[in-house]
Design an enzyme around this catalytic site. Structure first.
Site, PDB file in Angstrom:
ATOM      1  N   CYS A   2      -3.583  -6.471  35.411  1.00 51.26           N
ATOM      2  CA  CYS A   2      -2.126  -8.322  34.455  1.00 51.26           C
ATOM      3  C   CYS A   2      -1.348  -8.287  36.055  1.00 51.26           C
ATOM      4  O   CYS A   2      -1.825  -6.890  36.921  1.00 51.26           O
ATOM      5  CB  CYS A   2      -2.140  -7.756  32.941  1.00 51.26           C
ATOM      6  SG  CYS A   2      -3.186  -7.666  32.219  1.00 51.26           S
ATOM      7  N   ARG A  27      -4.322 -11.684  39.495  1.00 50.96           N
ATOM      8  CA  ARG A  27      -4.298 -11.102  38.334  1.00 50.96           C
ATOM      9  C   ARG A  27      -4.707 -11.129  37.159  1.00 50.96           C
ATOM     10  O   ARG A  27      -5.306  -9.971  36.611  1.00 50.96           O
ATOM     11  CB  ARG A  27      -3.308  -9.759  38.660  1.00 50.96           C
ATOM     12  CG  ARG A  27      -3.023  -9.405  40.254  1.00 50.96           C
ATOM     13  CD  ARG A  27      -2.356  -8.487  39.716  1.00 50.96           C
ATOM     14  NE  ARG A  27      -2.131  -7.066  39.213  1.00 50.96           N
ATOM     15  CZ  ARG A  27      -2.643  -5.941  39.606  1.00 50.96           C
ATOM     16  NH1 ARG A  27      -2.844  -5.958  41.622  1.00 50.96           N
ATOM     17  NH2 ARG A  27      -2.734  -4.887  39.095  1.00 50.96           N
ATOM     18  N   TRP A  74      -4.543 -10.953  31.759  1.00 49.76           N
ATOM     19  CA  TRP A  74      -5.467 -10.265  31.875  1.00 49.76           C
ATOM     20  C   TRP A  74      -6.590  -9.487  30.453  1.00 49.76           C
ATOM     21  O   TRP A  74      -6.581  -8.736  30.817  1.00 49.76           O
ATOM     22  CB  TRP A  74      -6.650 -10.234  33.569  1.00 49.76           C
ATOM     23  CG  TRP A  74      -7.825 -10.299  32.962  1.00 49.76           C
ATOM     24  CD1 TRP A  74      -8.772  -8.456  33.058  1.00 49.76           C
ATOM     25  CD2 TRP A  74      -9.036 -11.055  33.802  1.00 49.76           C
ATOM     26  NE1 TRP A  74      -9.970  -9.461  33.309  1.00 49.76           N
ATOM     27  CE2 TRP A  74      -9.845 -10.497  33.737  1.00 49.76           C
ATOM     28  CE3 TRP A  74      -8.246 -12.243  34.274  1.00 49.76           C
ATOM     29  CZ2 TRP A  74     -11.692 -11.920  34.935  1.00 49.76           C
ATOM     30  CZ3 TRP A  74      -9.444 -12.644  34.616  1.00 49.76           C
ATOM     31  CH2 TRP A  74     -10.975 -12.773  34.848  1.00 49.76           C
ATOM     32  N   ASN A  98      -0.067  -3.042  32.363  1.00 50.66           N
ATOM     33  CA  ASN A  98      -1.284  -3.362  32.810  1.00 50.66           C
ATOM     34  C   ASN A  98      -2.297  -1.835  32.755  1.00 50.66           C
ATOM     35  O   ASN A  98      -1.603  -0.953  32.918  1.00 50.66           O
ATOM     36  CB  ASN A  98      -1.194  -4.020  33.969  1.00 50.66           C
ATOM     37  CG  ASN A  98      -2.257  -3.690  35.279  1.00 50.66           C
ATOM     38  OD1 ASN A  98      -3.101  -4.334  34.663  1.00 50.66           O
ATOM     39  ND2 ASN A  98      -2.486  -3.651  36.674  1.00 50.66           N
ATOM     40  N   GLY A  99      -3.155  -2.031  31.547  1.00 51.35           N
ATOM     41  CA  GLY A  99      -3.915  -1.236  31.121  1.00 51.35           C
ATOM     42  C   GLY A  99      -4.807  -1.171  30.566  1.00 51.35           C
ATOM     43  O   GLY A  99      -5.229  -1.616  29.798  1.00 51.35           O
ATOM     44  N   GLU A 483     -30.635  -7.892  46.031  1.00 53.43           N
ATOM     45  CA  GLU A 483     -29.087  -7.720  45.912  1.00 53.43           C
ATOM     46  C   GLU A 483     -28.382  -7.823  46.568  1.00 53.43           C
ATOM     47  O   GLU A 483     -27.682  -8.908  47.670  1.00 53.43           O
ATOM     48  CB  GLU A 483     -28.593  -6.836  45.384  1.00 53.43           C
ATOM     49  CG  GLU A 483     -27.028  -7.194  45.254  1.00 53.43           C
ATOM     50  CD  GLU A 483     -26.376  -8.838  44.548  1.00 53.43           C
ATOM     51  OE1 GLU A 483     -27.106  -9.628  44.172  1.00 53.43           O
ATOM     52  OE2 GLU A 483     -25.329  -8.447  45.339  1.00 53.43           O
ATOM     53  N   LYS A 487     -26.511 -11.421  49.343  1.00 51.28           N
ATOM     54  CA  LYS A 487     -24.880 -10.825  49.838  1.00 51.28           C
ATOM     55  C   LYS A 487     -25.293 -11.118  50.889  1.00 51.28           C
ATOM     56  O   LYS A 487     -24.233 -12.016  51.580  1.00 51.28           O
ATOM     57  CB  LYS A 487     -24.869  -9.344  49.786  1.00 51.28           C
ATOM     58  CG  LYS A 487     -24.264  -9.020  48.676  1.00 51.28           C
ATOM     59  CD  LYS A 487     -22.419  -9.244  48.147  1.00 51.28           C
ATOM     60  CE  LYS A 487     -22.478 -10.422  46.881  1.00 51.28           C
ATOM     61  NZ  LYS A 487     -23.193 -10.623  45.833  1.00 51.28           N
ATOM     62  N   GLU A 490     -26.198 -15.464  51.682  1.00 51.30           N
ATOM     63  CA  GLU A 490     -24.718 -16.117  51.212  1.00 51.30           C
ATOM     64  C   GLU A 490     -23.221 -16.181  51.874  1.00 51.30           C
ATOM     65  O   GLU A 490     -22.840 -17.040  51.964  1.00 51.30           O
ATOM     66  CB  GLU A 490     -24.185 -15.810  49.452  1.00 51.30           C
ATOM     67  CG  GLU A 490     -23.889 -14.203  49.558  1.00 51.30           C
ATOM     68  CD  GLU A 490     -24.097 -14.492  48.436  1.00 51.30           C
ATOM     69  OE1 GLU A 490     -23.186 -15.626  46.624  1.00 51.30           O
ATOM     70  OE2 GLU A 490     -23.415 -13.307  47.206  1.00 51.30           O
ATOM     71  N   HIS A 506     -48.854  -6.901  51.843  1.00 52.23           N
ATOM     72  CA  HIS A 506     -49.163  -8.136  51.317  1.00 52.23           C
ATOM     73  C   HIS A 506     -49.378  -9.463  52.065  1.00 52.23           C
ATOM     74  O   HIS A 506     -48.941 -10.409  51.435  1.00 52.23           O
ATOM     75  CB  HIS A 506     -49.264  -8.038  49.643  1.00 52.23           C
ATOM     76  CG  HIS A 506     -50.480  -7.129  48.756  1.00 52.23           C
ATOM     77  ND1 HIS A 506     -51.637  -6.870  48.545  1.00 52.23           N
ATOM     78  CD2 HIS A 506     -49.560  -5.705  48.064  1.00 52.23           C
ATOM     79  CE1 HIS A 506     -51.640  -5.429  47.993  1.00 52.23           C
ATOM     80  NE2 HIS A 506     -50.455  -4.998  48.250  1.00 52.23           N
ATOM     81  N   LYS A 605     -17.921 -19.878  42.800  1.00 56.00           N
ATOM     82  CA  LYS A 605     -17.581 -18.927  42.316  1.00 56.00           C
ATOM     83  C   LYS A 605     -18.475 -19.646  40.960  1.00 56.00           C
ATOM     84  O   LYS A 605     -19.095 -18.544  40.607  1.00 56.00           O
ATOM     85  CB  LYS A 605     -16.708 -18.524  42.094  1.00 56.00           C
ATOM     86  CG  LYS A 605     -15.681 -17.521  41.632  1.00 56.00           C
ATOM     87  CD  LYS A 605     -16.234 -16.737  42.649  1.00 56.00           C
ATOM     88  CE  LYS A 605     -17.073 -14.742  42.011  1.00 56.00           C
ATOM     89  NZ  LYS A 605     -17.489 -13.910  42.207  1.00 56.00           N
TER      90      LYS A 605
HETATM   91  C1  AGP Z   1     -22.836 -14.030  43.337  1.00 53.01           C
HETATM   92  O1  AGP Z   1     -23.008 -13.256  44.966  1.00 53.01           O
HETATM   93  C2  AGP Z   1     -23.327 -15.215  43.925  1.00 53.01           C
HETATM   94  N1  AGP Z   1     -21.856 -15.852  44.264  1.00 53.01           N
HETATM   95  C3  AGP Z   1     -24.560 -15.879  42.642  1.00 53.01           C
HETATM   96  O2  AGP Z   1     -25.714 -15.567  42.656  1.00 53.01           O
HETATM   97  C4  AGP Z   1     -23.511 -15.388  40.440  1.00 53.01           C
HETATM   98  O3  AGP Z   1     -24.087 -13.743  41.379  1.00 53.01           O
HETATM   99  C5  AGP Z   1     -24.319 -16.595  39.829  1.00 53.01           C
HETATM  100  O4  AGP Z   1     -23.955 -17.903  40.104  1.00 53.01           O
HETATM  101  C6  AGP Z   1     -23.764 -16.278  38.869  1.00 53.01           C
HETATM  102  O5  AGP Z   1     -22.450 -16.403  38.478  1.00 53.01           O
HETATM  103  P1  AGP Z   1     -22.447 -15.866  37.161  1.00 53.01           P
HETATM  104  O6  AGP Z   1     -22.338 -14.068  37.070  1.00 53.01           O
HETATM  105  O7  AGP Z   1     -20.908 -15.700  37.137  1.00 53.01           O
HETATM  106  O8  AGP Z   1     -22.835 -15.842  35.464  1.00 53.01           O
END
Ligand code: AGP
Length: 610
Positions: A2, A27, A74, A98-99, A483, A487, A490, A506, A605
């Site tokens: 928070c 926050r 939060w 906050n905590g 993953e 990373k 993207e 394969h 996001k």
């Molecule tokens: C993560 O690095 C990506 N930006 C994206 O794959 C994200 O994980 C995906 O859109 C799912 O989002 P969410 O976890 O908010 O559901």
């Protein structure tokens, strides 16, 4: 996570506090409030939602005074509502916090037995009652706070004021941040430096176990027992924008480094070591023995978390798990019934594909529940009327590329696996205790990986101009290979593919040449030998090998061009560790190439469209 701001001095407090809270909205922002003392009286305004709603409340009914505290929330305990918004005031004692107080329930029951009435669902209100009850027994504010600090356990950063002692604000912290801003004839205090940069550049960074008493003329610092401590002031010349990132160049970099704290916060209050039990507040799966299978559905990074969760839950709870991309789930006419659990994993709680998947599951009688980072998000609300929600306590994740949300999802899934294993009678107390001991060491092990960042930057420099990468892993580290590739691609726009190491022969091995860096995850575990054999096949074809290896492994260096060493841990927890260097590698390659790390092109996001 928070936002907190306090002020004491000659100016009107409310404007300074609200302006500071605005700088801390990153926050958390599901409610906000201020408490101002004037002429021995406390005046409070609180509002649900964004800070603009508090602004309106203050315009409608202004409050004046030179001493005050404020908060933007939060939520962790208690849904976003005005009743649960801070400050919490009891008998003239106002508190913002906050905590997470771990022992708030036992304290609440004790205070209720003494006749105290609670107005909110929060853990914070406990502290208001504790301090007020000590004052009622004749202590002054400082003594009452010290007495209360001895009774609480958990993570906290408090601001506390009492209308009968309006010339001071008391603050105390453990495991949550708090800084004092030093002014002339006025003092400021906040969770984070950005809130106060407009007023001062001289700060006292409070440390765990410290308490400070602020008056307009200065600050007295002590430990919780009252032993005076020397005041060390730090001059900060950050720009306000840099300050929001706490000196980090990007939010993503800050969030990578927040992972030890975020993981500790996600574990906090959910584990009882004595009986090796896990308490998933907010999850209600009924008789888990009736669950015959579990489907995990998610997107992107959260889907990769689910793939790791499959290993954890099948190993520790002996429950069959299928992982489904949420965008595919609805269109395959899934077989669902009352004996099927469906777990949605989502940082934002707003991903349209994931939301649609659980709505379908729910309509067909499945028990749906979620691992989520945003309280009262759409997915959280959808699950609240079924199997509930387990929240990760990662705090707001600003960088589009998910990092701390991902590792806290893995921790949540590990806790879920232990919970299910114990509830289904397939994980004995001793084994569960070992799991929990291993889990508790993860934050410090991540700190050790973060400390090797300079060596990862050197590797990033060597490969930043590559046009293709391959990431290889097996077992629970196969999802980490996926993953790591996600990373990198993207945020750096470099093509990268994650692959099961065992699948190389394969087909993909045809890609190998000396221009394609191959990142291999070859940490200690049941698939180590097979993984090394796969990497040797890459080596034999002049592939460039960057290999993640467990500390003490003397064999890997013989086949690797670069080695990234990570601490040893249980194979099921290893993915939480191995993902960290891959986050850093992706971040630094992107930073070297100058892409917009926090907001990469074409990305959002939260993907709220299908
Ligand atoms: C993560 O690095 C990506 N930006 C994206 O794959 C994200 O994980 C995906 O859109 C799912 O989002 P969410 O976890 O908010 O559901």
């Amino acid at each position: 996570m928070c936002g907190i701001v306090g002020y004491i001095g000659r100016e009107e407090a409310v404007g300074i506090i609200v302006e500071g809270l605005r700088k801390l909205e990153y926050r958390g922002y599901d409610s906000a409030g201020v408490s101002i003392i004037k002429d021995g009286k406390t005046d409070i305004r609180r509002a649900v939602g964004k800070l603009a709603n508090l602004d309106k409340a203050l315009r409608d009914k202004p409050i004046f005074g030179n001493t005050g505290i404020g908060h933007t929330r939060w939520a962790t305990h208690g849904r976003p509502s005005e009743q649960n918004a801070h400050p919490h005031e009891v008998d003239g004692v106002s508190i913002v916090h906050n905590g997470i107080l771990e022992n708030y329930m036992e304290l609440k029951h004790r205070l209720q037995a003494q006749g105290r009435k609670f107005k909110s669902e929060t853990d914070t209100e406990i502290m208001s009652h504790l301090v007020a009850s000590h004052i009622a027994e004749g202590r002054n504010l400082i003594e009452a706070v010290r007495a209360s600090l001895k009774e609480i356990r958990g993570a906290f950063a408090f601001l506390i004021q009492h209308e009968k002692e309006p010339n001071k604000i008391v603050t105390a912290k453990t495991a949550s941040p708090m800084v004092v801003g030093v002014g002339k004839g006025e003092m400021f205090v906040a969770s984070d430096i950005p809130a106060l940069l407009g007023h001062t550049r001289d700060f006292i960074i409070l440390e765990d176990g410290q308490m400070a008493v602020l008056t307009a003329d200065g600050v007295e610092l002590s430990d919780f027992d009252g032993n005076a401590l020397p005041v060390k002031t730090k001059h900060v010349d950050w720009s306000p924008v840099m300050a929001e990132k706490a000196g980090h160049k990007h939010f993503m970099h800050k969030e990578i480094h927040e992972q030890p704290t975020a993981i500790a916060d996600t574990i906090r209050g959910r584990v009882l070591m004595e009986d090796a039990s896990v308490h998933l507040d907010g999850v209600n799966l009924g008789d888990v023995k009736k669950l015959r299978r579990l489907i995990i559905t998610a997107c992107g990074t959260s889907f990769h978390a689910g793939m790791v969760g499959k290993f954890m839950i099948e190993k520790l709870a002996r429950l069959g798990v299928d992982c489904d991309l949420a965008s595919e789930f609805r269109y395959r006419d899934p077989v669902l019934d009352e004996e099927t659990g469906v777990l949605a994993i989502s940082q934002s709680g707003e991903t349209a594909d994931t939301l649609a998947a659980i709505k379908l599951a729910k309509s067909q009688g499945a028990t749906v529940f979620a691992v989520c980072n945003v309280l009262e998000s759409s997915i959280a609300r959808e699950c609240a009327t079924s199997g509930g929600v387990m929240y990760t306590h990662a705090g707001p994740e600003i960088g589009v590329a998910s990092t701390k949300a991902f590792t806290t999802q893995l921790v949540a899934l590990y806790l879920l696996a232990i919970y299910l294993g114990r509830a289904r009678g397939v994980l004995d107390k001793g084994a569960a205790q070992k799991c929990l001991e291993d889990l508790r060491e993860i934050p410090s092990k991540i700190e050790r990986v973060l400390a090797t960042e300079a060596s990862i930057i050197a590797i990033a420099r060597r490969y930043a101009q590559a046009r293709d990468f391959l990431f290889l892993g097996r077992g629970p580290n196969f999802p980490i290979a996926l993953e790591g590739a996600l990373k990198l691609k993207e945020i750096s726009y470099i093509h990268a593919e994650g692959y099961s190491a065992g699948e190389m022969k394969h087909g993909p091995i045809a890609l190998i040449d000396d221009k394609m860096p191959v990142v291999g995850i070859a940490t200690e575990g049941p698939v180590y030998d097979k993984t090394v054999a796969n990497l040797e096949e890459v080596r034999a074809r002049n592939g460039k090998l960057i290999i993640l290896a467990t500390e003490g492994d003397s064999k890997i260096a013989a086949i690797a061009d670069d080695v990234i060493v990570v601490p040893r841990t249980d194979p099921l927890l290893d993915p939480i560790i191995t993902t960290i260097p891959l986050q850093l590698l992706a971040y630094h390659i992107a930073d070297i190439n100058g892409t917009d790390v926090d907001q990469p092109r074409n990305l959002a996001k939260s993907v709220t469209v299908e």
